[in-house]
Design a protein around this motif. Structure first.
Motif, PDB file in Angstrom:
ATOM      1  N   LYS A 298      48.845  42.747  51.421  1.00 46.63           N
ATOM      2  CA  LYS A 298      47.777  43.175  50.521  1.00 46.63           C
ATOM      3  C   LYS A 298      48.309  43.351  49.098  1.00 46.63           C
ATOM      4  N   LYS A 299      47.388  43.241  48.137  1.00 47.31           N
ATOM      5  CA  LYS A 299      47.670  43.571  46.748  1.00 47.31           C
ATOM      6  C   LYS A 299      46.499  44.381  46.194  1.00 47.31           C
ATOM      7  N   ALA A 300      46.746  45.055  45.065  1.00 51.43           N
ATOM      8  CA  ALA A 300      45.726  45.930  44.499  1.00 51.43           C
ATOM      9  C   ALA A 300      45.630  45.749  42.995  1.00 51.43           C
ATOM     10  N   CYS A 301      44.461  46.082  42.457  1.00 51.68           N
ATOM     11  CA  CYS A 301      44.292  46.202  41.014  1.00 51.68           C
ATOM     12  C   CYS A 301      43.291  47.317  40.753  1.00 51.68           C
ATOM     13  N   PHE A 302      43.334  47.866  39.547  1.00 53.88           N
ATOM     14  CA  PHE A 302      42.572  49.089  39.255  1.00 53.88           C
ATOM     15  C   PHE A 302      41.605  48.906  38.094  1.00 53.88           C
TER      16      PHE A 302
ATOM     17  N   GLU B   9      32.035  44.414  40.721  1.00 55.08           N
ATOM     18  CA  GLU B   9      31.856  43.193  39.930  1.00 55.08           C
ATOM     19  C   GLU B   9      33.112  42.328  39.936  1.00 55.08           C
ATOM     20  N   ASN B  10      34.264  42.946  39.836  1.00 51.21           N
ATOM     21  CA  ASN B  10      35.503  42.171  39.822  1.00 51.21           C
ATOM     22  C   ASN B  10      35.841  41.614  41.194  1.00 51.21           C
ATOM     23  N   ALA B  11      35.439  42.311  42.252  1.00 50.33           N
ATOM     24  CA  ALA B  11      35.635  41.754  43.598  1.00 50.33           C
ATOM     25  C   ALA B  11      34.824  40.473  43.771  1.00 50.33           C
ATOM     26  N   ILE B  12      33.604  40.454  43.236  1.00 51.30           N
ATOM     27  CA  ILE B  12      32.785  39.238  43.293  1.00 51.30           C
ATOM     28  C   ILE B  12      33.438  38.124  42.482  1.00 51.30           C
ATOM     29  N   LYS B  13      33.947  38.467  41.309  1.00 51.29           N
ATOM     30  CA  LYS B  13      34.629  37.457  40.479  1.00 51.29           C
ATOM     31  C   LYS B  13      35.840  36.870  41.200  1.00 51.29           C
ATOM     32  N   ILE B  14      36.620  37.736  41.830  1.00 47.55           N
ATOM     33  CA  ILE B  14      37.805  37.256  42.563  1.00 47.55           C
ATOM     34  C   ILE B  14      37.390  36.347  43.710  1.00 47.55           C
TER      35      ILE B  14
ATOM     36  N   ARG C 100      34.717  34.519  43.952  1.00 43.89           N
ATOM     37  CA  ARG C 100      34.259  33.229  43.416  1.00 43.89           C
ATOM     38  C   ARG C 100      35.438  32.349  43.009  1.00 43.89           C
ATOM     39  N   LYS C 101      36.443  32.938  42.403  1.00 44.59           N
ATOM     40  CA  LYS C 101      37.644  32.168  42.031  1.00 44.59           C
ATOM     41  C   LYS C 101      38.379  31.672  43.269  1.00 44.59           C
ATOM     42  N   ALA C 102      38.433  32.510  44.300  1.00 42.02           N
ATOM     43  CA  ALA C 102      39.180  32.155  45.506  1.00 42.02           C
ATOM     44  C   ALA C 102      38.517  31.025  46.284  1.00 42.02           C
ATOM     45  N   THR C 103      37.192  30.988  46.259  1.00 47.32           N
ATOM     46  CA  THR C 103      36.462  30.017  47.087  1.00 47.32           C
ATOM     47  C   THR C 103      35.912  28.834  46.315  1.00 47.32           C
ATOM     48  N   GLY C 104      35.769  28.969  44.998  1.00 49.93           N
ATOM     49  CA  GLY C 104      35.112  27.919  44.230  1.00 49.93           C
ATOM     50  C   GLY C 104      33.614  27.877  44.478  1.00 49.93           C
ATOM     51  N   ARG C 105      33.070  28.914  45.081  1.00 54.05           N
ATOM     52  CA  ARG C 105      31.643  28.995  45.381  1.00 54.05           C
ATOM     53  C   ARG C 105      31.006  30.061  44.492  1.00 54.05           C
ATOM     54  N   ARG C 106      29.650  30.143  44.531  1.00 53.38           N
ATOM     55  CA  ARG C 106      29.015  31.082  43.612  1.00 53.38           C
ATOM     56  C   ARG C 106      28.036  32.064  44.249  1.00 53.38           C
ATOM     57  N   SER C 107      27.477  31.762  45.419  1.00 50.55           N
ATOM     58  CA  SER C 107      26.438  32.614  46.005  1.00 50.55           C
ATOM     59  C   SER C 107      27.031  33.866  46.650  1.00 50.55           C
TER      60      SER C 107
ATOM     61  N   GLU D 148      46.493  39.285  49.937  1.00 51.15           N
ATOM     62  CA  GLU D 148      47.262  38.753  48.814  1.00 51.15           C
ATOM     63  C   GLU D 148      46.773  37.372  48.381  1.00 51.15           C
ATOM     64  N   ARG D 149      46.510  36.500  49.351  1.00 53.04           N
ATOM     65  CA  ARG D 149      46.125  35.122  49.039  1.00 53.04           C
ATOM     66  C   ARG D 149      44.797  35.077  48.267  1.00 53.04           C
ATOM     67  N   ILE D 150      43.937  36.054  48.487  1.00 52.80           N
ATOM     68  CA  ILE D 150      42.667  36.106  47.767  1.00 52.80           C
ATOM     69  C   ILE D 150      42.831  36.807  46.426  1.00 52.80           C
ATOM     70  N   MET D 151      43.534  37.924  46.431  1.00 49.08           N
ATOM     71  CA  MET D 151      43.709  38.694  45.200  1.00 49.08           C
ATOM     72  C   MET D 151      44.407  37.877  44.110  1.00 49.08           C
ATOM     73  N   ASP D 152      45.403  37.103  44.488  1.00 52.34           N
ATOM     74  CA  ASP D 152      46.175  36.353  43.495  1.00 52.34           C
ATOM     75  C   ASP D 152      45.462  35.105  43.001  1.00 52.34           C
ATOM     76  N   SER D 153      44.354  34.747  43.626  1.00 52.59           N
ATOM     77  CA  SER D 153      43.645  33.527  43.236  1.00 52.59           C
ATOM     78  C   SER D 153      42.929  33.667  41.897  1.00 52.59           C
ATOM     79  N   ALA D 154      42.691  34.909  41.454  1.00 57.88           N
ATOM     80  CA  ALA D 154      41.965  35.105  40.197  1.00 57.88           C
ATOM     81  C   ALA D 154      42.738  34.546  39.010  1.00 57.88           C
ATOM     82  N   GLY D 155      44.060  34.656  39.044  1.00 54.97           N
ATOM     83  CA  GLY D 155      44.867  34.139  37.945  1.00 54.97           C
ATOM     84  C   GLY D 155      45.103  35.174  36.856  1.00 54.97           C
TER      85      GLY D 155
END
Length: 453
Positions: A113-117, A126-131, A133-140, A300-307
């Motif tokens: 796991k990884k974390a951000c604050f 809101e940032n969880a949704i953004k992450i 979307r970045k991780a999946t390339g999807r929007r819904s 971790e694999r999802i959290m780090d996908s945001a860039g």
């Protein structure tokens, strides 16, 4: 010892002077308690006129370790003396790293796991949704009827209740799809909880046939126990089934634990209680004993996908708040607050079932751990919401010194957000007052019903 002591009518003269002054506070910030706070400790509050309250609202669930816990106050003072702010992305600080490490170690599941604050629960959502979307390339995004996820625009789009939150605030974000939450007490044809769970899952799956391609869905966000809707706890298999659906289609499974976290349910997270492993978890409220802080903890694999630089903010993960949050974790462990939550919940639950025999207004009792609530109805058959009676009970309690908070889509639920450090004597004194007020309002309603034939 009496923990309640209301010396004046509310507001008292000193509070009234301030409240009656023409001030510059926007009307959007309506206040509930007609008094100005002077100081608070644990589960008690004193106003400027010396009136003494027992607080069962706990900063709307932000004060699981109570008001001004001495260990939290001590670390805040020491940290403020060192430095108050840098912005972590400019000059990093140790408390941010330590808090991330400790929270990641407490998350369910075996994946790293990884974390951000962030500053608030809505920012975390809101940032969880953004992450996602970045991780999946999807929007819904899929969310639920009855949900509350915050008041900024994307979070507000996910939130369900119209008044007072969404009325006149649109247009809202598109690509959001809402499905029923398994609210057993108000399920249309009153089937058993297992059948409610099965039907709710069927409706979720039908979404992919009737409304949206699952391959376009980035995330599903759910409260493990709906808070603002009235502490709606789902049947035990339901969250497992939801996670299976998400896993099947590669949808990021986001669990919003802003209100349920930090021992409220007896476990550190409600996710533990239900035995699920979310992809992302949002935290807030009690994370830093009332200081502005929230978090996303996830795989971790999802959290780090945001860039780099994709999420953040000037004040997010403030060093004073992070230091307070570390103290909160120490207090949680040292004072066994998860175990304490279960004991509080058992006491409230037993008391509520006894009270239900004295008041026909109580329609449903529910919740997990100390996260308890009761729903008031005028008729057990029609389940007509007793919203006016609920308001009256809360007001009577307030003027006797007990601070309670309502909930529910129909404003007919009384919820307990008790500081987990409350003593047995304080809790019992508060429950005695609530019982007295419930019975008074019940008798008043009965008289009115007879008078109107």
């Amino acid at each position: 010892m009496n923990y309640l002591n209301i010396k004046t009518t509310l507001p008292g003269p000193r509070s009234k002077e301030i409240l009656n002054e023409k001030n510059s506070v926007a009307r959007a910030f309506g206040t509930f308690v007609p008094a100005i706070i002077d100081y608070a400790r644990g589960a008690q509050v004193w106003d400027l006129d010396g009136n003494q309250f027992i607080d069962l609202a706990g900063g709307v669930g932000s004060l699981n370790v109570g008001h001004s816990h001495p260990k939290v106050v001590d670390v805040i003072q020491k940290q403020a003396d060192k430095f108050t702010h840098t912005d972590f992305t400019v000059i990093p600080y140790q408390s941010y790293f330590k808090l991330a490490e400790r929270l990641c170690s407490k998350m369910p599941g075996v994946e790293e796991k990884k974390a951000c604050f962030f500053n608030s629960g809505t920012e975390a959502v809101e940032n969880a949704i953004k992450i996602a979307r970045k991780a999946t390339g999807r929007r819904s995004v899929i969310c639920f009827k009855g949900a509350f996820h915050g008041r900024t625009m994307l979070s507000l789009s996910l939130t369900s209740k119209i008044k007072p939150y969404k009325e006149g605030m649109g247009p809202f974000f598109n690509d959001i799809y809402r499905v029923p939450y398994p609210y057993v007490y108000r399920w249309e044809d009153r089937v058993c909880s297992e059948e409610v769970s099965n039907r709710a899952i069927k409706m979720l799956k039908e979404l992919f046939v009737k409304q949206v391609d699952p391959n376009d869905v980035a995330a599903l966000i759910i409260e493990p126990i709906q808070g603002e809707a009235g502490f709606i706890n789902p049947p035990m298999p339901y969250l497992h089934q939801v996670q299976e659906v998400c896993n099947e289609y590669g949808i990021v499974f986001i669990v919003d634990e802003v209100q349920t976290g930090y021992g409220r349910t007896g476990c550190f997270l409600a996710s533990e209680y239900y035995g699920i492993e979310p992809d992302l978890i949002t935290l807030g409220k009690s994370i830093a004993a009332g200081l502005p802080l929230s978090a996303i903890i996830g795989k971790e694999r999802i959290m780090d996908s945001a860039g780099d630089g994709a999420v953040g903010g000037t004040f997010v993960g403030n060093p004073i708040a992070c230091t307070a949050a570390l103290a909160v974790l120490d207090i949680y462990e040292e004072e066994n607050l998860g175990e304490r939550a279960n004991k509080i919940g058992e006491k409230i639950d037993q008391w509520l079932h006894q009270l239900k025999n004295k008041s026909h207004l109580i329609g449903d009792i529910r919740g997990v751990g100390a996260m308890k609530a009761f729903e008031l109805v005028r008729d057990h058959e029609t389940r007509e919401p007793a919203d006016e009676e609920t308001y009256e009970i809360i007001q009577r309690c307030l003027h006797k010194g007990v601070i309670l908070f309502k909930a529910g889509l129909y404003n007919n639920v009384i919820r307990f957000l008790v500081p987990l450090v409350i003593t047995d004597d304080q809790l019992e004194e508060a429950l005695d007052v609530i019982e007295e007020c419930v019975i008074e309002v019940t008798h008043q309603y009965e008289r009115q019903t007879v008078a109107h034939g």
